[in-house]
Design a protein around this motif. Sequence first.
Motif: not given
Length: 62
Positions: A21-38
Amino acid sequence: MKVVVDMNKCQDHGQCVFAAPDVFSMDEGGRLLYLPDPDDALRDEVEEAADVCPLQAIRIED
């Protein structure tokens, strides 16, 4: 560590969000968001996320 998600493969199942959960999340529309360089301290979580991805859309590069 660099995280690469093949967004053509990803179907937004969200299993990675539970694993890292510190790297990946979902936006309001249910699309994946992520940190490319954690931070490297999150490597175990990111590896778990890659393992649980049903479509194997997550890749880790060093």
